[in-house]
Design an enzyme around this catalytic site. Structure first.
Site, PDB file in Angstrom:
ATOM      1  N   TYR A  76       0.699  -1.279  -0.030  1.00 26.77           N
ATOM      2  CA  TYR A  76       0.030   0.174   0.061  1.00 26.77           C
ATOM      3  C   TYR A  76       0.904   1.232  -0.058  1.00 26.77           C
ATOM      4  CZ  TYR A  76      -4.208  -2.621  -0.016  1.00 26.77           C
ATOM      5  OH  TYR A  76      -5.294  -3.481  -0.238  1.00 26.77           O
ATOM      6  N   ARG A  79       1.553   1.696  -3.538  1.00 29.20           N
ATOM      7  CA  ARG A  79       0.585   2.517  -4.341  1.00 29.20           C
ATOM      8  C   ARG A  79       0.300   3.854  -4.178  1.00 29.20           C
ATOM      9  NH1 ARG A  79      -4.026  -1.911  -3.565  1.00 29.20           N
ATOM     10  NH2 ARG A  79      -5.079  -0.457  -4.934  1.00 29.20           N
ATOM     11  N   HIS A 130     -14.763   1.610  -2.390  1.00 35.22           N
ATOM     12  CA  HIS A 130     -13.580   0.585  -1.974  1.00 35.22           C
ATOM     13  C   HIS A 130     -12.785   1.586  -1.045  1.00 35.22           C
ATOM     14  CE1 HIS A 130     -14.462  -2.249  -5.263  1.00 35.22           C
ATOM     15  NE2 HIS A 130     -15.582  -2.280  -4.203  1.00 35.22           N
ATOM     16  N   CYS A 138      -7.592   2.362  12.685  1.00 36.80           N
ATOM     17  CA  CYS A 138      -6.836   1.443  13.761  1.00 36.80           C
ATOM     18  C   CYS A 138      -7.641   0.156  13.471  1.00 36.80           C
ATOM     19  CB  CYS A 138      -7.183   1.936  15.016  1.00 36.80           C
ATOM     20  SG  CYS A 138      -6.463   0.895  16.372  1.00 36.80           S
ATOM     21  N   CYS A 143     -11.151   0.059  19.151  1.00 38.10           N
ATOM     22  CA  CYS A 143     -10.515   1.458  18.906  1.00 38.10           C
ATOM     23  C   CYS A 143     -11.415   1.969  17.790  1.00 38.10           C
ATOM     24  CB  CYS A 143      -9.286   1.678  18.745  1.00 38.10           C
ATOM     25  SG  CYS A 143      -8.689   3.227  18.529  1.00 38.10           S
ATOM     26  N   CYS A 214      -1.531   3.336  16.220  1.00 41.66           N
ATOM     27  CA  CYS A 214      -2.449   4.097  16.569  1.00 41.66           C
ATOM     28  C   CYS A 214      -2.175   5.032  17.776  1.00 41.66           C
ATOM     29  CB  CYS A 214      -3.704   3.039  17.092  1.00 41.66           C
ATOM     30  SG  CYS A 214      -5.288   4.174  17.443  1.00 41.66           S
TER      31      CYS A 214
HETATM   32  C1  BV8 Z   1     -18.073  -8.048   0.064  1.00 44.79           C
HETATM   33  C2  BV8 Z   1      -9.779  -1.886  -2.465  1.00 44.79           C
HETATM   34  C3  BV8 Z   1     -19.279  -9.167   1.766  1.00 44.79           C
HETATM   35  C4  BV8 Z   1      -8.550  -2.591  -2.029  1.00 44.79           C
HETATM   36  C5  BV8 Z   1     -11.142  -3.668  -3.618  1.00 44.79           C
HETATM   37  C6  BV8 Z   1     -20.990 -11.265  -4.928  1.00 44.79           C
HETATM   38  C7  BV8 Z   1     -21.721 -10.461  -4.029  1.00 44.79           C
HETATM   39  C8  BV8 Z   1     -21.046  -9.961  -2.945  1.00 44.79           C
HETATM   40  C9  BV8 Z   1     -19.540 -10.259  -2.867  1.00 44.79           C
HETATM   41  C10 BV8 Z   1     -19.009 -11.198  -3.748  1.00 44.79           C
HETATM   42  C11 BV8 Z   1     -19.846 -11.756  -4.731  1.00 44.79           C
HETATM   43  N1  BV8 Z   1     -19.028 -12.805  -5.514  1.00 44.79           N
HETATM   44  C12 BV8 Z   1     -17.739 -12.615  -4.960  1.00 44.79           C
HETATM   45  C13 BV8 Z   1     -17.739 -11.952  -4.050  1.00 44.79           C
HETATM   46  C14 BV8 Z   1     -16.447 -11.453  -3.194  1.00 44.79           C
HETATM   47  C15 BV8 Z   1     -15.896 -10.445  -3.322  1.00 44.79           C
HETATM   48  C16 BV8 Z   1     -15.604 -10.333  -5.078  1.00 44.79           C
HETATM   49  O1  BV8 Z   1     -16.417  -9.589  -5.616  1.00 44.79           O
HETATM   50  N2  BV8 Z   1     -14.687 -11.123  -5.499  1.00 44.79           N
HETATM   51  C17 BV8 Z   1     -14.561 -11.298  -6.867  1.00 44.79           C
HETATM   52  C18 BV8 Z   1     -12.977 -11.454  -7.192  1.00 44.79           C
HETATM   53  C19 BV8 Z   1     -15.113 -12.312  -7.573  1.00 44.79           C
HETATM   54  N3  BV8 Z   1     -16.226  -9.157  -3.290  1.00 44.79           N
HETATM   55  C20 BV8 Z   1     -15.677  -8.686  -1.835  1.00 44.79           C
HETATM   56  O2  BV8 Z   1     -15.156  -9.384  -1.002  1.00 44.79           O
HETATM   57  C21 BV8 Z   1     -16.433  -7.331  -1.437  1.00 44.79           C
HETATM   58  N4  BV8 Z   1     -16.943  -7.498  -0.221  1.00 44.79           N
HETATM   59  O3  BV8 Z   1     -18.810  -8.637  -0.613  1.00 44.79           O
HETATM   60  O4  BV8 Z   1     -18.266  -8.380   1.397  1.00 44.79           O
HETATM   61  C22 BV8 Z   1     -19.587  -8.880   3.003  1.00 44.79           C
HETATM   62  C23 BV8 Z   1     -20.859  -8.340   3.602  1.00 44.79           C
HETATM   63  C24 BV8 Z   1     -21.203  -8.024   4.789  1.00 44.79           C
HETATM   64  C25 BV8 Z   1     -20.229  -8.287   5.804  1.00 44.79           C
HETATM   65  C26 BV8 Z   1     -18.883  -8.946   5.251  1.00 44.79           C
HETATM   66  C27 BV8 Z   1     -18.689  -8.972   4.228  1.00 44.79           C
HETATM   67  C28 BV8 Z   1     -15.328  -6.449  -1.543  1.00 44.79           C
HETATM   68  C29 BV8 Z   1     -14.560  -6.029  -2.831  1.00 44.79           C
HETATM   69  C30 BV8 Z   1     -13.608  -4.821  -2.625  1.00 44.79           C
HETATM   70  C31 BV8 Z   1     -12.154  -5.463  -2.660  1.00 44.79           C
HETATM   71  N5  BV8 Z   1     -11.334  -4.133  -2.653  1.00 44.79           N
HETATM   72  N6  BV8 Z   1     -10.325  -2.627  -3.850  1.00 44.79           N
HETATM   73  C32 BV8 Z   1      -7.276  -2.371  -2.999  1.00 44.79           C
HETATM   74  O5  BV8 Z   1      -7.526  -1.518  -3.940  1.00 44.79           O
HETATM   75  O6  BV8 Z   1      -6.225  -2.590  -2.687  1.00 44.79           O
HETATM   76  S1  BV8 Z   1     -11.435  -4.347  -5.267  1.00 44.79           S
HETATM   77  C33 BV8 Z   1     -10.181  -3.611  -6.475  1.00 44.79           C
HETATM   78  O7  BV8 Z   1     -10.095  -4.998  -7.257  1.00 44.79           O
HETATM   79  C34 BV8 Z   1     -10.471  -2.665  -7.042  1.00 44.79           C
HETATM   80  O8  BV8 Z   1     -10.800  -1.463  -6.135  1.00 44.79           O
HETATM   81  C35 BV8 Z   1     -11.454  -2.941  -8.142  1.00 44.79           C
HETATM   82  O9  BV8 Z   1     -12.778  -2.922  -7.640  1.00 44.79           O
HETATM   83  C36 BV8 Z   1     -11.080  -4.377  -8.311  1.00 44.79           C
HETATM   84  C37 BV8 Z   1     -10.180  -4.410  -9.814  1.00 44.79           C
HETATM   85  O10 BV8 Z   1     -11.290  -4.250 -10.749  1.00 44.79           O
HETATM   86  P1  BV8 Z   1     -10.945  -3.137 -11.819  1.00 44.79           P
HETATM   87  O11 BV8 Z   1     -10.785  -1.725 -11.173  1.00 44.79           O
HETATM   88  O12 BV8 Z   1     -11.844  -3.318 -13.047  1.00 44.79           O
HETATM   89  O13 BV8 Z   1      -9.472  -3.529 -12.370  1.00 44.79           O
HETATM   90  P2  BV8 Z   1      -8.916  -4.361 -13.172  1.00 44.79           P
HETATM   91  O14 BV8 Z   1      -7.571  -4.413 -13.282  1.00 44.79           O
HETATM   92  O15 BV8 Z   1      -9.499  -5.805 -12.874  1.00 44.79           O
HETATM   93  O16 BV8 Z   1      -9.493  -4.003 -14.572  1.00 44.79           O
HETATM   94  C38 BV8 Z   1      -9.034  -2.722 -15.282  1.00 44.79           C
HETATM   95  C39 BV8 Z   1      -9.962  -2.786 -16.609  1.00 44.79           C
HETATM   96  O17 BV8 Z   1      -9.516  -1.715 -17.184  1.00 44.79           O
HETATM   97  C40 BV8 Z   1      -9.689  -3.729 -17.569  1.00 44.79           C
HETATM   98  O18 BV8 Z   1     -11.200  -4.058 -18.205  1.00 44.79           O
HETATM   99  C41 BV8 Z   1      -8.923  -3.282 -18.785  1.00 44.79           C
HETATM  100  O19 BV8 Z   1      -9.310  -3.747 -19.913  1.00 44.79           O
HETATM  101  C42 BV8 Z   1      -9.401  -1.800 -18.739  1.00 44.79           C
HETATM  102  N7  BV8 Z   1      -8.403  -0.815 -18.919  1.00 44.79           N
HETATM  103  C43 BV8 Z   1      -6.910  -1.032 -18.803  1.00 44.79           C
HETATM  104  N8  BV8 Z   1      -6.420   0.019 -19.074  1.00 44.79           N
HETATM  105  C44 BV8 Z   1      -7.398   1.037 -19.741  1.00 44.79           C
HETATM  106  C45 BV8 Z   1      -8.834   0.378 -19.554  1.00 44.79           C
HETATM  107  N9  BV8 Z   1      -9.876   0.884 -19.809  1.00 44.79           N
HETATM  108  C46 BV8 Z   1      -9.963   2.055 -20.574  1.00 44.79           C
HETATM  109  N10 BV8 Z   1      -8.578   2.835 -20.388  1.00 44.79           N
HETATM  110  C47 BV8 Z   1      -7.542   2.121 -20.335  1.00 44.79           C
HETATM  111  N11 BV8 Z   1      -6.226   3.034 -20.575  1.00 44.79           N
END
Ligand code: BV8
Length: 313
Positions: A76, A79, A130, A138, A143, A214
Site C-alpha cells: 500500500y 501504491r 472501496h 486502527c 478503537c 494508533c
Molecule cells: C463483500 C480496494 C461481503 C482494495 C478492492 C457477490 C456479491 C458480493 C460479494 C461477492 C460476490 N461474489 C464474490 C464476492 C466476493 C468479492 C468479489 O467480488 N470477488 C471477486 C474477485 C469475484 N467481493 C468482496 O469481497 C467485497 N466485499 O462482498 O463483502 C460482506 C458483507 C457483509 C459483511 C462482510 C462481508 C469487497 C470487494 C472490494 C475489494 N477491494 N479494492 C485495494 O484497492 O487494494 S477491489 C479492487 O479490485 C478494485 O477496487 C476494483 O474493484 C477491483 C479491480 O477491478 P478493476 O478496477 O476493474 O481493475 P482490473 O485491473 O480488474 O480491470 C481494469 C480494466 O480496465 C480492464 O477491463 C482493462 O481492460 C481496462 N483498462 C486498462 N487500461 C485502460 C482500460 N480501460 C480504459 N482505458 C485504459 N487505458
C-alpha cells in the site's frame, strides 16, 4: 499527405451517444482502475495483477494483513507513492465537469487512488465504494480511530523502502546487503526511482513496532482505509447509492475502465439497468463488458483518458 488521424470514437457511435446524452437526466458512472491507467497507475490485472510476484488481490485481504502486515503495508505504501506521483487525466476532469453540469449525475469509483478527488469531482456526487489509500484506521477491535487525507509519503520511515535499501551496506557476511546493492543497480530505473515493485529487489523485513501505530489506543496497528476482499463496503455509501438508484428512472450507466468482476460494485450496473438505464462502456479490451450488452448500448474501445473527454464534451 499526412494520413487522416483515426477518430478517437467512430462518428456514428459518437453522434448517437451524444444525442442520447443530451436528453439524459439521471446518470451513474462506475469507474475501475482502467480510468487511471493513462495517469500511469497499474491496473489490478495489468502486468498480471502482480506486485513483486504477489497477486494484488491476495494482498488486499484482512488475512494477508494479519499474516504479514509489513508486506501488505509495503504494497500500500508503494501504491500511495505511485498515486501521489500521478496526476488526474482528462477522463477524471470530464466526469467532474459533468457532475458540475448535472446534479443528477453520480460517480461510483472502485478506485482508491484519489485521482477523482484531485480532479475536483464534487464530493457529494462521488461515492468511493472501496475507500481510499489516504485514509487510515486502527485495527484494534475497541478503537474507532480513523484519519482521512493523510498524504504523508512514506507514512512511517520504515516504509521508505528505497532509503532502507540504499542504507544497506553490502558486506562480506551480509549477503542481503550485497544482494540488495547488486539488484539495486538493476532496479533503479533511468529516472533514479527505485522500482520496489520489481520482485528482484529484496526488501528487509519490517518490525511490527516500526509500522504505523494508533496514536489513540496506543495498542493497535493502523491499516489502510480501503475495503479488502471479504469486507463489507461502507454501509453509508451503499445506502446512499442504493437510494439514489431506487429514487427513479436511471437514463444512462457509464462503465469506465473496469473488468466489472468485483461485487457488489459491479452489481450496480444491473441495478441501473433495472431502472431503465442504457449502458455505455469504455474499455481498452473489447471483451470486457459488464455482462451482455443490450440493444441500444454503446461500447467505446480505447483509452479512457482519450475516449471519455471525447464522448462527454
Ligand atoms: C463483500 C480496494 C461481503 C482494495 C478492492 C457477490 C456479491 C458480493 C460479494 C461477492 C460476490 N461474489 C464474490 C464476492 C466476493 C468479492 C468479489 O467480488 N470477488 C471477486 C474477485 C469475484 N467481493 C468482496 O469481497 C467485497 N466485499 O462482498 O463483502 C460482506 C458483507 C457483509 C459483511 C462482510 C462481508 C469487497 C470487494 C472490494 C475489494 N477491494 N479494492 C485495494 O484497492 O487494494 S477491489 C479492487 O479490485 C478494485 O477496487 C476494483 O474493484 C477491483 C479491480 O477491478 P478493476 O478496477 O476493474 O481493475 P482490473 O485491473 O480488474 O480491470 C481494469 C480494466 O480496465 C480492464 O477491463 C482493462 O481492460 C481496462 N483498462 C486498462 N487500461 C485502460 C482500460 N480501460 C480504459 N482505458 C485504459 N487505458
Amino acid at each position: 499527405m499526412s494520413p487522416i488521424a483515426k477518430p478517437i470514437v467512430p462518428a456514428a457511435d459518437l453522434l448517437s451517444f451524444t444525442q442520447y446524452l443530451r436528453g439524459c437526466r439521471r446518470i451513474v458512472a462506475l469507474l475501475g482502475a482502467g480510468i487511471s491507467a493513462s495517469s500511469g497507475l497499474p491496473t489490478f490485472r495489468g502486468a498480471g495483477g502482480l506486485w513483486r510476484s504477489h497477486d494484488a488481490t491476495s494482498l488486499a485481504t484482512p488475512e494477508a494483513f494479519e499474516e504479514d502486515p509489513g508486506l501488505v503495508w509495503q504494497f500500500y505504501s508503494y501504491r500511495r507513492h505511485m498515486a501521489l506521483q500521478a496526476d488526474p487525466n482528462k477522463a477524471h476532469y470530464a466526469l467532474a465537469e459533468l457532475a458540475r453540469r448535472n446534479e443528477n449525475f453520480i460517480t461510483l469509483s472502485q478506485n482508491v487512488d484519489g485521482l477523482s478527488q484531485r480532479a475536483n469531482h464534487p464530493s457529494k456526487q462521488l461515492h468511493l465504494l472501496h475507500g481510499s489509500l489516504f485514509d487510515i484506521k486502527c485495527t484494534s477491535f475497541y478503537c474507532d480511530y480513523t484519519r482521512s487525507n493523510d498524504f504523508t509519503d512514506p507514512i512511517v520511515p520504515a516504509l521508505d523502502i528505497p532509503k532502507r535499501i540504499a542504507d544497506l551496506k553490502p558486506s562480506s557476511t551480509d549477503k542481503t546487503g550485497e544482494e540488495a546493492a547488486k539488484t539495486l543497480g538493476q532496479a533503479i530505473g533511468t529516472n533514479n526511482e527505485l522500482d520496489i515493485s520489481d520482485s528482484n529487489v529484496p526488501i528487509p523485513d519490517i518490525k511490527e513496532e516500526d509500522l504505523p501505530q494508533c496514536p489513540k489506543c496506543k495498542e493497535g496497528l493502523l491499516r489502510p482505509g480501503v475495503v479488502w476482499f471479504g469486507e463489507a463496503l461502507p454501509e453509508k455509501t451503499m445506502t446512499a447509492v442504493e437510494n439514489w438508484i431506487a429514487e427513479g428512472p436511471v437514463d444512462l450507466c457509464l462503465v469506465i475502465g473496469t473488468s466489472a468482476k468485483v461485487y457488489p460494485a459491479a452489481g450496480y450496473v444491473a441495478k441501473a439497468r433495472e431502472q431503465g438505464a442504457l449502458v455505455a462502456v469504455c474499455n481498452m479490451d473489447p471483451n470486457d463488458t459488464p455482462g451482455k450488452l443490450h440493444e441500444g448500448d454503446w461500447f467505446f474501445t480505447g483509452d479512457a483518458g482519450l475516449v471519455v473527454p471525447e464522448i462527454l464534451k
